[in-house]
Write a protein that holds these residues in place. Sequence first.
Motif, PDB file in Angstrom:
ATOM      1  N   ALA A 127       0.842  -1.203   0.000  1.00  0.00           N
ATOM      2  CA  ALA A 127       0.000   0.000   0.000  1.00  0.00           C
ATOM      3  C   ALA A 127       0.872   1.247   0.000  1.00  0.00           C
ATOM      4  N   GLU A 128       1.919   1.219   0.805  1.00  0.00           N
ATOM      5  CA  GLU A 128       2.770   2.413   0.892  1.00  0.00           C
ATOM      6  C   GLU A 128       3.551   2.645  -0.405  1.00  0.00           C
ATOM      7  N   ALA A 129       4.019   1.558  -1.002  1.00  0.00           N
ATOM      8  CA  ALA A 129       4.728   1.693  -2.281  1.00  0.00           C
ATOM      9  C   ALA A 129       3.767   2.196  -3.364  1.00  0.00           C
ATOM     10  N   MET A 130       2.544   1.682  -3.339  1.00  0.00           N
ATOM     11  CA  MET A 130       1.547   2.102  -4.333  1.00  0.00           C
ATOM     12  C   MET A 130       1.221   3.581  -4.157  1.00  0.00           C
ATOM     13  N   ILE A 131       1.044   3.992  -2.924  1.00  0.00           N
ATOM     14  CA  ILE A 131       0.727   5.403  -2.671  1.00  0.00           C
ATOM     15  C   ILE A 131       1.859   6.292  -3.159  1.00  0.00           C
ATOM     16  N   GLU A 132       3.084   5.915  -2.818  1.00  0.00           N
ATOM     17  CA  GLU A 132       4.238   6.708  -3.243  1.00  0.00           C
ATOM     18  C   GLU A 132       4.266   6.829  -4.773  1.00  0.00           C
ATOM     19  N   THR A 133       3.956   5.721  -5.452  1.00  0.00           N
ATOM     20  CA  THR A 133       3.987   5.722  -6.920  1.00  0.00           C
ATOM     21  C   THR A 133       2.839   6.559  -7.493  1.00  0.00           C
ATOM     22  N   ARG A 134       1.656   6.319  -7.005  1.00  0.00           N
ATOM     23  CA  ARG A 134       0.482   6.977  -7.587  1.00  0.00           C
ATOM     24  C   ARG A 134       0.341   8.441  -7.188  1.00  0.00           C
ATOM     25  N   LEU A 135       0.997   8.856  -6.090  1.00  0.00           N
ATOM     26  CA  LEU A 135       0.856  10.255  -5.658  1.00  0.00           C
ATOM     27  C   LEU A 135       1.386  11.228  -6.704  1.00  0.00           C
ATOM     28  N   SER A 136       2.438  10.819  -7.380  1.00  0.00           N
ATOM     29  CA  SER A 136       3.065  11.721  -8.334  1.00  0.00           C
ATOM     30  C   SER A 136       2.664  11.300  -9.752  1.00  0.00           C
ATOM     31  N   HIS A 137       1.869  12.115 -10.397  1.00  0.00           N
ATOM     32  CA  HIS A 137       1.318  11.739 -11.699  1.00  0.00           C
ATOM     33  C   HIS A 137       2.361  11.867 -12.795  1.00  0.00           C
TER      34      HIS A 137
END
Lengths: 456, 456
Positions: B153-163
């Motif tokens: 979840a944390e890796a996904m958030i980090e990835t998806r936060l920056s478009h």
Amino acid sequence: MWPKNSPPQAFRARRERLTAKLAEPALLASGFARPRNFPNNRFPFRAESHFLYLIGRHIEGAGLLLRPEGAVLYAPAPDPAEAMWTGPAPSLDALAKELEIEVRSVDDLAVPAGTATLPAQDLETTVWLAEALDRDLEAGGGADVEGADLRLAEAMIETRLSHDEAAVAQLRQAAEATADAHVAGMAATEPGLREADVRAAMEARIIASGMTCSYGSIVTVHGEVLHNETHTHRLGERDLVLADVGAETPEGWAGDVTRTWPTTGRFSSTQRALYEAVLSAQRAALERVGPGVRYLDVHRAAGHALVAALVELGIFRGDPEDLYARGAAGVFFPHGVGHLLGLDVHDMEDLGDRAGYAAGRSRAESRGDRFLRLDRDLAPGMAVTIEPGFYQIRQILENAEELGDVADALNTAELARFADVRGIRIEDDVLITETGSEVLTAAIPKTIAEVEAAVR
Amino acid sequence: MWPKNSPPQAFRARRERLTAKLAEPALLASGFARPRNFPNNRFPFRAESHFLYLIGRHIEGAGLLLRPEGAVLYAPAPDPAEAMWTGPAPSLDALAKELEIEVRSVDDLAVPAGTATLPAQDLETTVWLAEALDRDLEAGGGADVEGADLRLAEAMIETRLSHDEAAVAQLRQAAEATADAHVAGMAATEPGLREADVRAAMEARIIASGMTCSYGSIVTVHGEVLHNETHTHRLGERDLVLADVGAETPEGWAGDVTRTWPTTGRFSSTQRALYEAVLSAQRAALERVGPGVRYLDVHRAAGHALVAALVELGIFRGDPEDLYARGAAGVFFPHGVGHLLGLDVHDMEDLGDRAGYAAGRSRAESRGDRFLRLDRDLAPGMAVTIEPGFYQIRQILENAEELGDVADALNTAELARFADVRGIRIEDDVLITETGSEVLTAAIPKTIAEVEAAVR
């Protein structure tokens, strides 16, 4: 016209009619809204149809308990903290007054031993029901019910098959909004636009009518894909638009209509010929429909008429009767001529073929008949669709096994002349009356002259 | 403009970026379409966002396995018997070529021990995932993940936060269709029509753009109900229409915009004054937004500006700073000034507050801040909404406990003059850039002059 709800007495009468047929108490769930991409973003809530039939409101997370001594609606008490977000909700007392039924908090739901139910469509509601009843249930498992649940299913089918006055009023409203949508779709059509433009015009009419779509709209220049739900193609000058679009009233009653029209407002001679062929099949079916008639015979009347017309056009060679017997109808018209219509666009299909097929009848295996969803003797108060079609389906036409012994009779050279017809379907909603039938969607342009005038 | 899909390399780059951050293999489910009233009548299928982010297609019943040695898409092989109904589907080989990823049949899905996942929204998909992983999972349980799932979840958030570039292109397309919808809604407005008519005009533009609605449309003359999804009221001569409507691209990226306009095309003097107050709050927030800025401060900037404007109008008496500190902003503007925007309209809200709140931060308890969905330091590539509002909410204004020690400062006699304003919200979509920010929805009429011109 803005949708009118049915009076509370209509629902009370339905509950009483159904309860009188029941040997056991019954619990029906309304269900829960389906989450889309996160818990707070949900598809519009649509209550389970059996609940809706008896209550008329999309009350989420509710259960209706039917007992000989009277019905009780178990509903969630409104949460005051929610009012700021979703508006004031009626108290349970207010709901009781409005719906003319005893209402209790769903927290107090306690179900007598031996209570019957009908399976819900989704797993969330199924878990809710299974907990309330303390037994296993299968989501979407309405086709396989047994015991008390089967008895409830049969009583429900018997009740819902014959539409009461309130139901017919709802079907008329759905038909009217559906008609407006089709007229708008024809008027919005122009070569160069996309399928999505026509769909937008049609669904806009449904939304503006205070209704929703009763199923995913089919608006396509590739009508040969029977349930085509893409809307990306551009409308070519030689294309036909096939639009299978229906409105659903706020109480959940469905319209279901298909029209097919030329993008330019002018049918080509080949399109005209095949449109007339489908129209003759629909006419044959509509002439047949009435009380006491077996629906399979309606289906077959349409198939016979279609084959006769195709022989006339030279697409088939041979004797129409003989060709029909060999399965010629199913080559170009592989689906059923229609189905029950009511609260569901395929009414009560959640119970499998039990609603559509009379006891002792089951689906035929033959190409032309296997997809028929209905084979009952029609009776006053039933509503059905009549929707023959003609489609050039590669998976059939290029498959020797599918064609079987009709292959020889097919004049492929002649058929090639009709390449500008991929798919035509003409569908109306019909109410069976005491003396015959009434087309509820008769106001929608259908003859070639009417359709051409409506497009241009 | 017709939607353009992102190139396959964009998805491959995303998969690689995410996989590089993972300690364990990960399985992401696409999910299943939700049944509506019977098994064959289903809501349009919308894949789970995490899957969509990495694949870009709504492939039902698929799983994406991410491993250091490469990603594999497990997809259902097309059923030839279905082609007649839903059209030809690409073979798994064709899919592999098109998506530039290894594709295998979902029947061969075998998951390494210790594989992480993210919970799906519905129970059907959750059961599918739980079976594939051979462990318990909770539907919609993204807020409570632990262990390997938490790390994912944390890796996904980090990835998806920056478009990335492809994401920004998608957000621009969504913004453009959303803009068209709002312009169409304003143009369609006329006293005497219903909310449903305006909604129909707006959604028709979205459908015609080949898009879908990213959430249930709010189109209402009762803007004081924050998530009002009824559309039955008639538009009165003195009413404001509040429309919170957004388009979603075929790849799933969301627009989210609110405008508020007078039904006649002319704001009354009181409507004008409060509209300017909300506009000043939005301006204050937009001026603040940029890289390195804490979003809570953006929220507070809007609140401060709103309170100052309300003091100016005589609705509050006292010192604006002091009033703000006592919670005055939350009386009329009880929700947050915005949220993350991306593939979800509240981006990654399926993971609870983990995406919206930076580590170590959590929701404040105070009236004005408790509904704020985002409190991160903004960074280039993030997208957020900025959406202050003013609402006369009975549940707050008539509740002494809610008003707390602002009650004395409220000039109810003066407020009564503004009875023709029930709710105003002004919302835009904003991309954080290296040097500041860009309003993606700047083309939509917003000033009083622009809005008045667009309505009439």
